[in-house]
Structures are given as C-alpha cells and as structure tokens.
Design an enzyme around this catalytic site. Sequence first.
Site, PDB file in Angstrom:
ATOM      1  N   THR A  61       3.617  -4.843  -3.824  1.00  0.00           N
ATOM      2  CA  THR A  61       4.787  -4.706  -2.955  1.00  0.00           C
ATOM      3  C   THR A  61       6.005  -4.339  -3.814  1.00  0.00           C
ATOM      4  O   THR A  61       5.959  -4.468  -5.039  1.00  0.00           O
ATOM      5  CB  THR A  61       5.066  -6.017  -2.177  1.00  0.00           C
ATOM      6  OG1 THR A  61       5.404  -7.052  -3.110  1.00  0.00           O
ATOM      7  CG2 THR A  61       3.856  -6.450  -1.365  1.00  0.00           C
ATOM      8  N   GLY A  73       4.944   6.799 -11.979  1.00  0.00           N
ATOM      9  CA  GLY A  73       3.975   7.698 -11.381  1.00  0.00           C
ATOM     10  C   GLY A  73       2.860   6.922 -10.712  1.00  0.00           C
ATOM     11  O   GLY A  73       2.369   5.936 -11.251  1.00  0.00           O
ATOM     12  N   VAL A  76       4.964  -2.583 -17.028  1.00  0.00           N
ATOM     13  CA  VAL A  76       5.751  -1.962 -18.100  1.00  0.00           C
ATOM     14  C   VAL A  76       5.087  -0.649 -18.495  1.00  0.00           C
ATOM     15  O   VAL A  76       3.888  -0.620 -18.777  1.00  0.00           O
ATOM     16  CB  VAL A  76       5.834  -2.879 -19.339  1.00  0.00           C
ATOM     17  CG1 VAL A  76       6.628  -2.212 -20.468  1.00  0.00           C
ATOM     18  CG2 VAL A  76       6.455  -4.220 -18.976  1.00  0.00           C
ATOM     19  N   GLY A  97       4.366   2.012 -16.715  1.00  0.00           N
ATOM     20  CA  GLY A  97       3.502   2.721 -15.763  1.00  0.00           C
ATOM     21  C   GLY A  97       2.090   2.777 -16.317  1.00  0.00           C
ATOM     22  O   GLY A  97       1.468   1.750 -16.549  1.00  0.00           O
ATOM     23  N   GLU A 116      16.438   6.735  -6.777  1.00  0.00           N
ATOM     24  CA  GLU A 116      16.448   6.353  -5.373  1.00  0.00           C
ATOM     25  C   GLU A 116      17.831   6.544  -4.786  1.00  0.00           C
ATOM     26  O   GLU A 116      18.797   6.762  -5.496  1.00  0.00           O
ATOM     27  CB  GLU A 116      16.011   4.892  -5.234  1.00  0.00           C
ATOM     28  CG  GLU A 116      14.540   4.704  -5.568  1.00  0.00           C
ATOM     29  CD  GLU A 116      14.195   3.248  -5.764  1.00  0.00           C
ATOM     30  OE1 GLU A 116      14.764   2.423  -5.044  1.00  0.00           O
ATOM     31  OE2 GLU A 116      13.375   2.959  -6.645  1.00  0.00           O
ATOM     32  N   PHE A 138       0.837  -1.203   0.000  1.00  0.00           N
ATOM     33  CA  PHE A 138       0.000   0.000   0.000  1.00  0.00           C
ATOM     34  C   PHE A 138       0.868   1.248   0.000  1.00  0.00           C
ATOM     35  O   PHE A 138       0.762   2.104   0.866  1.00  0.00           O
ATOM     36  CB  PHE A 138      -0.943  -0.039   1.212  1.00  0.00           C
ATOM     37  CG  PHE A 138      -2.179   0.812   1.058  1.00  0.00           C
ATOM     38  CD1 PHE A 138      -2.979   0.693  -0.068  1.00  0.00           C
ATOM     39  CD2 PHE A 138      -2.535   1.725   2.050  1.00  0.00           C
ATOM     40  CE1 PHE A 138      -4.122   1.476  -0.206  1.00  0.00           C
ATOM     41  CE2 PHE A 138      -3.674   2.506   1.919  1.00  0.00           C
ATOM     42  CZ  PHE A 138      -4.465   2.376   0.790  1.00  0.00           C
ATOM     43  N   LYS A 183      11.631  -5.316 -17.380  1.00  0.00           N
ATOM     44  CA  LYS A 183      10.499  -4.978 -18.256  1.00  0.00           C
ATOM     45  C   LYS A 183      10.652  -5.650 -19.617  1.00  0.00           C
ATOM     46  O   LYS A 183       9.679  -6.123 -20.205  1.00  0.00           O
ATOM     47  CB  LYS A 183      10.401  -3.458 -18.402  1.00  0.00           C
ATOM     48  CG  LYS A 183       9.989  -2.769 -17.100  1.00  0.00           C
ATOM     49  CD  LYS A 183      10.255  -1.267 -17.175  1.00  0.00           C
ATOM     50  CE  LYS A 183       9.831  -0.571 -15.898  1.00  0.00           C
ATOM     51  NZ  LYS A 183      10.367   0.807 -15.833  1.00  0.00           N
ATOM     52  N   ASP A 224      16.278  -2.682 -14.098  1.00  0.00           N
ATOM     53  CA  ASP A 224      14.847  -2.359 -14.227  1.00  0.00           C
ATOM     54  C   ASP A 224      14.397  -2.484 -15.683  1.00  0.00           C
ATOM     55  O   ASP A 224      13.360  -3.088 -15.973  1.00  0.00           O
ATOM     56  CB  ASP A 224      14.596  -0.929 -13.710  1.00  0.00           C
ATOM     57  CG  ASP A 224      13.161  -0.501 -13.881  1.00  0.00           C
ATOM     58  OD1 ASP A 224      12.294  -1.024 -13.160  1.00  0.00           O
ATOM     59  OD2 ASP A 224      12.892   0.343 -14.766  1.00  0.00           O
TER      60      ASP A 224
END
Lengths: 340, 340
Positions: free
Chosen positions: A95, A316, A151, A153, A209, A8, A224, A220
């Site tokens: 998660t 996003g 993939v 967003g 990050e 969450f 994808k 990353d």
Amino acid sequence: MRIIIVGFGVVGQSFVKILLSKSAELYSTFGLNPRVVACVDSNGMAISQDGLDLGRLLEAKRMNKSVLAYHEKTICLNTSDLIENTEAEVMIEATPTNLENGEPGISHIVSAMKSKKHVITVNKGPLALAFASLLELSNYNNVRLAFSGTVGGGTPILEFAKKCLRGDRILSFRGILNGTTNYILSKMEEEGFTFQEALADAKQAGYAEASPKLDIEGYDAAAKLVIMANWIMSRKVSIGDVPRLGISDVNLNMIRNAHNNGKAIRLIAYCDTDELNVMPLEIQRDDPICVTGTLNAVTFSCEYSGEKTIVGRGAGGLETASAILRDLIEIRESISNPFD
Amino acid sequence: MRIIIVGFGVVGQSFVKILLSKSAELYSTFGLNPRVVACVDSNGMAISQDGLDLGRLLEAKRMNKSVLAYHEKTICLNTSDLIENTEAEVMIEATPTNLENGEPGISHIVSAMKSKKHVITVNKGPLALAFASLLELSNYNNVRLAFSGTVGGGTPILEFAKKCLRGDRILSFRGILNGTTNYILSKMEEEGFTFQEALADAKQAGYAEASPKLDIEGYDAAAKLVIMANWIMSRKVSIGDVPRLGISDVNLNMIRNAHNNGKAIRLIAYCDTDELNVMPLEIQRDDPICVTGTLNAVTFSCEYSGEKTIVGRGAGGLETASAILRDLIEIRESISNPFD
C-alpha cells in the site's frame, strides 16, 4: 507457497506479471510454487484458497480499476481480518507509504505477523516509523520481515551491504536515495532550468507527483536512510530523528558556482555511528555517487576494503517487483519443506 | 580451521595482518578460529601443525624478505608435496598471476583439491586458463573453489552478481576491470598527457609495473572477464577466446574528440551470451561506469530490474585480503562442525 497481496498498484501488478511469466523457472530453480490466495486493493478484494487466476486478476484490475470485479459477488471483509484469517505463508504489503503514522501498513504487518505469516513490505512508512518494534515482533513470532524493495527499488542496496561486505565493517555510508530530487537537480545543472521549471519538467515526465513534498523536502530520502541506518548500522532511529533539509532553496547560482569548481549539488543522505542527516551538498563531479537523472547511488566506507559504490534506478514497478521476488526466494529457502 | 598460505606478497601479508587484528571478532561472529599451519614464499617455507605465530611470521618476512627465517633450520620440501601432506582445511593460493600456462598456481590448486582441501585463490591465471576443469575438479573432490579476490580486488563484483540479483536474469555486463589503464586514460584526459607520459606517471605512482604489458594490452582485463563470463554467464571460455585490443594506440586527439562530444575513452570489457571482448570504447561521461583514476566499475543489465553498477578500487593488498576473508567465512559456514 500461499501469498496474500495487500495493495495492488503498479508494483503489485508488476509482481503478478513476473509470477505469470516465470512460473516454470521459479519452480525448477528455486522450488518456488507461488499461489496468490488473496489480493486487496483500495476498492475491494479477491479471494481463492486454491489460488487466484493471475491472468483474470490482472484483467479485472485493468478493466474495472479494482480486483473487486474478479468475483461476481462483492466480498466485504476488513483487511486485517482477511490477513489474520486466510491461510497463507506470506503477506506482501504494497500500500502507499504514509510517513505520518505508517497506516494502514503497520496494521497489516502486525496482523500478518500475529497470525504467523512472513512479511514482505515495499511500503517504507511502517519501517521509517517503527523499525525496531516491527523487527522485534517478527522475531517473537518467528517469521521473517523482508523489505528489499523499500530502498533502491530494484537496486539491491540493502543486500549489497549485508551480503557482499561480510568480515569487513561498514564505518559510514552516504548516497542519493531519491530519484525525483536528483532529476530536478540534474535538469537545473544541465538545462539551466530554475527549480520551479525543473519541478514542472519532472511532473510532466512522470517523476514527480502532483504534491511532491515528500520528495522535495527530503522525507522520502530520510525514510530510506532510517531503514538503512537500522538494518546496516544497527542504529535505533526513526524518521523524527533525522535532521533534514530539502532542495527547494537550491538556486541556479549555487549550482553554477559548484559547477565552476568541478562540483555538483546533490541531495545527500549520510549515516555513521553518530551522525544521520539529509541535506543538499556539493560533491565532486567525479565522485561515483555523482549520478544524473533519476538514478540512486550509495557509497559504503569499509574498514578494510575502502569505498564501494552501488548505482541503479531507485524506482519503477518492474524493478521494485523484482525486489519482492528476491525476498520471496529468500523466505522460500528459509522454510524447511523445500517443494511446498 | 587450518590454513596453508602459498604466496606471501602484499596480499598474503595483509591477510595475516587482518587475522592478527580481528581474531576475537572472527571467533565470536563467525565461529572462525584460523590457524596458519604453513606459509610458503618464493624463497622457502614455515610450518607448524599447532599454528604459526603470526607476529613472528610477519617479522621474519619483514626482516629477511622470506618466511624461511621463521625456523632455525631450513625446510626443503616441494610446495605441492607440502600442500598434499599437510593436514589443513583450506589452501590460499596467492602466487603471482601467470597467463601463459597458469603455473605454479594450477599445480598448487590441483594438489590442494586432490588432498581434499578447499581452495581460495586470488591468482587469476589458473581460472583464466582452466576455469571449467578446476571447477569440475572441486566438485569431484567435494571441496570449494573460491575466488572473490580475482576480480575487483576488495570490491565484491562476483558476489554482487551471484547474491544480489537472484530471481532476475543477467543479460549482459560491461565494465572497467583494470585500474592501471583507467588511471592512464584519466591522466591523458585530465592533464593532457600523451600515452607515454601518462604511463610514466602511472609507474611513478606505483600503479604500473616495470613491464606493464599485461595491463596495457588488456590481458589483465581479459583474464577477469573470463572469470566473470564463466561464473556469472555460465560461458565455457578461456583467455584465448577473448578478442582483445589494448590502449597503446589511444592518442590525445581521440580523447579530445570524445571529450568534446560529452564522452570519454575507457578500456571496456563486455560479455553477453554471444559476445566477449576487451577494447577501448567511447562512453558517455555521465554513464555510471565512467569512473576516473584506478577505480573499477561494472554495469549488469538485468531482465527485470534494469541496469545496476558497482564501483570500487580494483586492487590493493588490504582490499584483496578482505576478499580472502569473505571467502574463508563462506567456507567456514559450509563446513558442518561450526566451532572447529
């Protein structure tokens, strides 16, 4: 339709906000009447078979940093037990992505499927490591495994390939699948920043990050790419099969040289029936995938209709939540009783 | 599935070539077994209820410039009579676009619908002038009106908007819908050509017709905009409702000024719930719709998922024929008996 949300963070909360603001329209247009019957975050869980009060749920999260505060008493249940034993039609797995072993996402997904729940995941880890076996498990249990948000967003890259190019054959695709590295490369080119300066800028802007290895080293993008290769090209590959080179060795000289030749350096993920890789490449500046900032872009090369490109933000909270909603509508329509 | 093809230029012939080369795959993948029972061009027609021999049909067209040569005797039938009285499930309308009165396309489409045939049109004229009434007629007769190839050639712009953005709301869209004008504007910018020089170059390259008014003055872009506005934004408009400015007054000074400010001039079609227009505008060079050459590009602005762009070639025989095939597969799947 009863939903369990596991994870969450920003995406999960954005999804609940959309449900709150659009409930009447979702019912009238799609016959969708979602009830969130359980919500789990890293600190605890909230449960109600009648459906949680979504306003109160968001408030509990906002005020106390956990859905734990939704109830007066603390509920102590193992998440997999909760997923298996709660009556629901859909489990949303949101998660954080873990590309080492896919956990706890894989366990959550397996628990949901075994107890005959459809799965929507925005978590890339399970699919990057075990796409074929999870798809097989979903077929065996006659439930859907949906993953639009993994993939692009909110940019519907996977749907575009599957729904908009029917009757034609995709021969290959190549694209920019990671916004953070694209932001860094754009800044180096536009502002003359070194790699380290551009990385610092990306961190300050909230696009990278604290430990940005997954982005910078191309993991990353590779995750994808694996999802796309399995889904679109029917290739049975996982993240270990992807030759991968990150952008940390790209320097200003290379970028200036490319620029002087009408080109730009971008981190490109590529797939055809044989090849599969992620690496920094020079591309033409007027190539439609040569996007700037945090945008993602993919070009599909088709047998008859040639090249087609789709461009949009690749991340996003609200954007990715909109992908969850698309998946939910699809699942709703695949279930027989339309006004459940 | 029995098909009547009306209009047998480059697009119609490309479609028949795809049918010839893919027949086994179309049957195994989509249960599609197409039989072309009639084919009409501007000089005559070929008819066979058992299905025309497609190789012979293409050969007749190639050798004699008309399908007329398919038969030994000449068949003299009014095209609308042929459409109404031939047993078939689908009529493909591929005659040239006429933005004055939509004919003969409108008559062909009306004849097909009245005799309960599904319609696939790649002809923009009927829809640019009478979208709402043709859609109503298709609903009344319980047949489908499909028109993927009218916008974007083989680039699935209409499908993208309808199928890939569900659950979200499109607030507006803007884009480049005409490849000829984009080629001219690109040449002026890249080569320093005047408008007249760039137009001559486009004619020589085969991208502009001898009388290129429909492209240059923005009528072609306006026709596509009207189709998108009706279909995607549910606006009841026709081509007369579109304020329109072409590119013939764009000069090199304007283009250089834009260039010096990091911008480019493009012929932009725009639509939201109130506005609707086609005009040359300055756009940022790093805007994803700032494409070069004959490409088309459209950006959709969505409530939740932000901006998404789709880019591809907006014309071409094989490309547009691939859009007809997509429509045919959709119609096939909407008809009950799957292996007809």
